[in-house]
Design an enzyme around this catalytic site. Structure first.
Site, PDB file in Angstrom:
ATOM      1  N   HIS A  93       0.604  -0.988  -0.668  1.00 35.48           N
ATOM      2  CA  HIS A  93      -0.194  -0.119  -0.019  1.00 35.48           C
ATOM      3  C   HIS A  93       0.347   1.374  -0.291  1.00 35.48           C
ATOM      4  O   HIS A  93       0.235   1.867   0.026  1.00 35.48           O
ATOM      5  CB  HIS A  93      -0.899   0.048   1.499  1.00 35.48           C
ATOM      6  CG  HIS A  93      -0.512  -0.040   2.978  1.00 35.48           C
ATOM      7  ND1 HIS A  93      -0.199  -1.150   3.842  1.00 35.48           N
ATOM      8  CD2 HIS A  93      -0.184   0.983   2.972  1.00 35.48           C
ATOM      9  CE1 HIS A  93       0.460   0.030   4.314  1.00 35.48           C
ATOM     10  NE2 HIS A  93       0.304   1.002   4.078  1.00 35.48           N
ATOM     11  N   SER A 142       4.975   2.758   7.897  1.00 31.04           N
ATOM     12  CA  SER A 142       5.011   1.893   7.109  1.00 31.04           C
ATOM     13  C   SER A 142       5.859   1.059   5.786  1.00 31.04           C
ATOM     14  O   SER A 142       6.422   1.756   5.411  1.00 31.04           O
ATOM     15  CB  SER A 142       3.446   1.844   6.000  1.00 31.04           C
ATOM     16  OG  SER A 142       2.535   1.794   6.317  1.00 31.04           O
ATOM     17  N   ASP A 191       0.348  -7.690   1.553  1.00 34.32           N
ATOM     18  CA  ASP A 191       0.601  -6.720   1.928  1.00 34.32           C
ATOM     19  C   ASP A 191       2.492  -5.963   1.417  1.00 34.32           C
ATOM     20  O   ASP A 191       2.400  -5.533   2.368  1.00 34.32           O
ATOM     21  CB  ASP A 191       0.022  -5.954   2.272  1.00 34.32           C
ATOM     22  CG  ASP A 191      -0.008  -3.841   2.637  1.00 34.32           C
ATOM     23  OD1 ASP A 191       0.170  -3.172   1.742  1.00 34.32           O
ATOM     24  OD2 ASP A 191      -0.439  -3.108   2.987  1.00 34.32           O
TER      25      ASP A 191
END
Length: 505
Positions: A141, A245, A171
């Site tokens: 993402h 992230s 992911d």
């Protein structure tokens, strides 16, 4: 930890940037950057950072920090994209006042182009180098939808990166840069050895202020956030925020045991509830992605559900375990192998299947076209089946987990006061009213006693019982007799295969 291009729809996401928001009710995060949801709930106080056994984590940080990178991606903005949604875009962020207090406008991160002039959005994330040749791991993402990717090394060097491979289901993504010298790397660790209470460190670049490390402990293992078929997150209390992230989660040996991916946040900031993808899961995916492209997953074509103690008792097992087949897709590899509704899958490819998630992951890891063995419990006997694993397309699931489990009412026809339901035959009138096919057989649930076991198990009027204890039934009388026989045999529960609409449970 989602790309900044989505933030025009959810301003609270600007607090998280690369940190996905987890709903406190359904604990799910968006499948795509355009579907991030706001979270609500009670603010929690994060646990204070723990102390290393020798009094300092400095040696670990010194060894790992040079291999942690910042990943910046550029997306082509749409006319309604707000360019001030991220600190990187230079305005409108809830943290603008904070940055100005310490840096002033001169020190504000990112370009200062007026919103009306900006036709692109920038997203901030993190990553870590696993190959001295410039191979980097991050979250999917972080780079999803990017028109260009830039990597900033720990020494400030900025380099363009190319996408090597990505996998939305897990992911994860692999990108690569070209450097004029071998780059520092971090080693993979063994996440399976992690236990709640173990110390961990989270690296990343929160809010674009520079590489940062936070400490904490493993709060829980095996968290399923219902975000995808392979959820098995490590929950941590080490603070992770906007920009974290894709950054590494390391153990006290400095090895990567997870990839920081999501947080739960009722207020947009870290409250000490973060989630990381386990390294044992990630390492396998990354190894495949390094070969380029996207991953092809194996496919069986079954709907499965968990086995409770009651279900285990009903089918003659002394303990719960495995994955119960509630339906088989017509024309699927499972159908061709002879798998039947009501089968209990206890093993796949030599691996013990303890629950439905085990089966989903095991099947997904197998290359399409490979022949594997299934261990099945059927009608009180163990057996083996051989299956040719198929290819999982975008519209197919490896082994889909059913969200419901049920059992069947109290009305006309056969009455079963012990479990509290009434059954009826499928008459021509009922077939017409319920729009049932001509070949539909079974017993229709006419009513359910709300105070009995059937209601507690989720049975609803209008359900059709098509099997009892893995044996097909064609009428209300057959269903009644089968249920009564289960009681006479001393079983404490009975397994009902129920058809409800287009689904079987």
């Amino acid at each position: 930890m989602s790309p900044i291009s989505i933030l025009h729809r959810h301003r609270v996401a600007a607090l998280l940037g690369a940190a996905l928001i987890i709903s406190p009710i359904v604990a799910s995060f968006a499948e795509s950057p355009n579907d991030v949801r706001n979270a609500v709930g009670t603010t929690q106080t994060p646990v204070a950072g723990v102390t290393a056994p020798n009094g300092s984590f400095a040696p670990i940080v010194a060894a790992d920090k040079p291999a942690v990178v910042t990943v910046t991606t550029v997306m082509k903005g749409q006319p309604d994209v707000m360019s001030d949604a991220s600190p990187l875009d230079g305005g409108g962020s809830p943290f603008d006042d904070y940055f100005r207090q310490f840096f002033g406008d001169q020190g504000m991160p990112g370009p200062k182009a007026p919103p009306q002039q900006s036709q692109r959005a920038e997203a901030l994330g993190s990553g870590f180098i696993v190959g001295a040749d410039g191979t980097i791991v991050t979250n999917n993402h972080v780079i999803d939808g990017a028109s260009s990717i830039k990597v900033t090394l720990d020494d400030g060097t900025e380099l363009p990166a190319k996408l090597v491979g990505r996998d939305a289901k897990n992911d994860l993504a692999v990108i690569k840069i070209k450097a004029d010298k071998p780059l520092p790397t971090v080693k993979w660790g063994d996440s399976d050895k992690l236990m709640p209470g173990d110390q961990v460190l989270a690296f990343g670049n929160p809010f674009g202020i520079g590489t940062t490390v936070t400490s904490g402990i493993v709060s829980a293992r095996g968290r399923d956030l219902h975000s995808g078929p392979f959820d098995d997150f490590i929950q941590i209390d080490a603070p992770i925020n906007h920009g974290n992230s894709g950054g590494p989660l390391v153990d006290v040996s400095g090895n990567v045991v997870g990839i920081n991916t999501a947080i739960y946040s009722p207020n947009g900031g870290s409250v000490g509830v973060g989630f990381a993808i386990p390294s044992d899961q990630a390492q396998k995916v990354v190894a495949k992605l390094m070969k380029g492209g996207e991953i092809e997953y194996g496919y069986l074509g079954v709907q499965i559900q968990p086995v409770t103690q009651d279900v285990a008792s009903a089918i003659g097992l002394d303990h719960p375990g495995g994955a119960l087949v509630s339906s088989v897709t017509e024309g699927s590899p499972a159908a061709a192998a002879g798998i039947q509704t009501g089968d209990l899958i206890t093993g796949f490819a030599g691996q013990e299947i303890k629950d439905p998630k085990d089966l989903s992951r095991a099947v997904a890891d197998v290359s399409p076209g490979k022949k594997e063995t299934l261990d099945v419990w059927r009608n009180g006997k163990a057996m083996q089946l051989s299956v040719d694993v198929g290819r999982n397309g975008d519209d197919a699931q490896t082994a889909s987990v059913s969200g419901d489990s049920g059992a069947p009412g109290n009305g006309q026809g056969a009455r079963l006061p012990a479990i509290g339901l009434g059954l009826m035959d499928i008459t021509p009138d009922i077939r017409q009213q319920m729009n049932l096919p001509d070949n539909q057989r079974g017993a229709v649930v006419a009513a359910v006693n709300p105070d009995k076991a059937a209601a507690a198990s989720g049975v609803q009027p209008g359900d059709i019982i098509i099997a009892v204890n893995q044996m097909p039934v064609k009428s209300a009388r057959q269903a009644t007799q089968a249920i009564a026989q289960a009681g006479k045999s001393g079983r404490k529960s009975v397994l009902l295969l129920v058809e409800r609409g287009d689904a079987q449970i």
